[in-house]
Scaffold this active site. Sequence first.
Site, short mmCIF file in Angstrom:
data_model
loop_
_atom_site.label_atom_id
_atom_site.label_comp_id
_atom_site.label_asym_id
_atom_site.label_seq_id
_atom_site.Cartn_x
_atom_site.Cartn_y
_atom_site.Cartn_z
N SER A 119 3.67 -2.25 10.77
CA SER A 119 5.45 -1.73 10.52
C SER A 119 5.84 -3.55 10.46
O SER A 119 6.61 -3.91 10.78
CB SER A 119 5.51 -1.43 12.03
OG SER A 119 5.45 -0.41 12.36
N GLY A 179 2.53 -1.20 4.27
CA GLY A 179 2.71 0.38 4.19
C GLY A 179 4.31 1.17 3.24
O GLY A 179 5.04 0.55 2.68
N GLY A 180 4.93 1.26 4.97
CA GLY A 180 6.10 1.77 4.24
C GLY A 180 7.17 1.07 3.78
O GLY A 180 7.90 1.51 2.93
N GLY A 237 2.56 2.29 10.82
CA GLY A 237 3.85 3.34 10.81
C GLY A 237 4.23 3.53 12.23
O GLY A 237 4.37 4.69 11.57
N HIS A 279 -9.73 0.99 5.35
CA HIS A 279 -8.32 1.29 6.52
C HIS A 279 -8.57 2.85 7.40
O HIS A 279 -9.26 3.02 7.03
CB HIS A 279 -7.16 1.77 5.35
CG HIS A 279 -5.61 2.02 5.32
ND1 HIS A 279 -5.44 2.84 6.21
CD2 HIS A 279 -4.29 0.75 5.07
CE1 HIS A 279 -3.96 2.69 5.95
NE2 HIS A 279 -4.10 1.48 5.68
N ASN A 285 1.06 -1.17 0.31
CA ASN A 285 0.33 -0.22 -0.01
C ASN A 285 0.97 1.35 0.08
O ASN A 285 1.67 1.37 0.95
CB ASN A 285 -0.70 0.09 1.41
CG ASN A 285 -1.57 1.17 1.45
OD1 ASN A 285 -1.78 1.72 0.68
ND2 ASN A 285 -2.38 1.36 2.92
N TRP A 286 1.26 2.12 -0.88
CA TRP A 286 1.52 2.75 -0.76
C TRP A 286 1.21 4.42 -0.62
O TRP A 286 2.15 5.16 -0.26
CB TRP A 286 2.31 2.82 -3.25
CG TRP A 286 2.78 1.98 -3.23
CD1 TRP A 286 3.50 1.25 -3.00
CD2 TRP A 286 3.18 1.84 -5.04
NE1 TRP A 286 4.32 0.78 -4.06
CE2 TRP A 286 3.84 0.54 -5.27
CE3 TRP A 286 3.28 2.61 -5.94
CZ2 TRP A 286 4.43 0.40 -5.71
CZ3 TRP A 286 3.23 2.14 -7.38
CH2 TRP A 286 4.12 0.89 -7.48
N GLU A 298 -6.87 4.72 8.15
CA GLU A 298 -6.42 5.85 7.69
C GLU A 298 -7.59 6.69 7.02
O GLU A 298 -7.63 7.72 6.80
CB GLU A 298 -5.21 6.76 6.67
CG GLU A 298 -3.83 6.26 7.48
CD GLU A 298 -2.91 5.80 6.96
OE1 GLU A 298 -2.25 5.54 5.39
OE2 GLU A 298 -1.57 5.05 7.11
P1 PGA Z 1 2.95 0.33 7.78
O1 PGA Z 1 1.99 0.37 6.92
O2 PGA Z 1 3.63 -1.22 7.35
O3 PGA Z 1 3.69 1.57 7.41
O4 PGA Z 1 2.62 0.42 8.86
C1 PGA Z 1 0.90 -0.58 6.56
C2 PGA Z 1 -0.16 -0.34 6.02
O5 PGA Z 1 -1.34 1.29 6.79
O6 PGA Z 1 -1.18 -0.70 5.76
#
Ligand code: PGA
Length: 249
Positions: free
Chosen positions: A207, A228-229, A169, A93, A10-11, A95
């Site tokens: 993470s 994500g990251g 994150g 998600h 997931n960018w 966010e």
């Molecule tokens: P992260 O994000 O790997 O940076 O913790 C995961 C996500 O938001 O799907």
Amino acid sequence: MDKKSIIAGNWKMNKTPAEGKRFISDVKNIVKDVQLTEIIFFPAYTGLLGTQLNYPFHLGAQNCHWKKSGAFTGEVSIEMLNECKVEYILVGHSERRQFFNETDGIINKKIRSIKSSNLKPILCIGETIEDRNSGLTEDFLERQLVRGLEGINSIENFVIAYEPIWAIGTGVTANEEQIYNAHSFLKSLLKKLYPNTNNCPILYGGSVNTKNAKELIQISGVDGFLIGGASLDLESFISIIKDVENFGR
Ligand code: PGA
């Protein structure tokens, strides 16, 4: 070999269309022999058009609107995504829930609309740190899952992503026991709600990185990762793909 691991990158709001295309082509050139892993890229909307992927690589969108068309400035429909050869859509998600006020009701509308298309939803759920500390993790997960899936009579082609909000994150990963417990709980809940569906993959997210992927993929009930990251960096993403592929199924 029927069951494959899923790695979803997931960018978020990162990478221009050109950067994304270059990244995908680099990944494809490096990991040529993947047999046991499916890899889904989630660029921003602008990176979707013209990104053609073949198995085991897939294209996903980070969001969608539930209506077919209409006066919804700034929104994108499932039909538009379909034409961009998108196969998966992230829904709910944390966010989106946190910064864009998406409620379980909105998420359910999206899930229903995706269900009636030929695309596949990845429903994201996960507890806050307050809920975990109060011993309410399972209640919270059950509520999000049941509300998100309200009115859905089959979860064929669905994917669930368990992402504890406090681990996204932050560099803090849920520990093995927390992940095992959450995934087992969700698997048995899904079995209860959908007795005829025996295999809905559940991804872990929060993470995931090059240091922990090898251990995390071995946890029973973890069918892959939503990343994500670490999905933004070529070396990290490749290293995670290799760890998951080498683990097998
Ligand atoms: P992260 O994000 O790997 O940076 O913790 C995961 C996500 O938001 O799907």
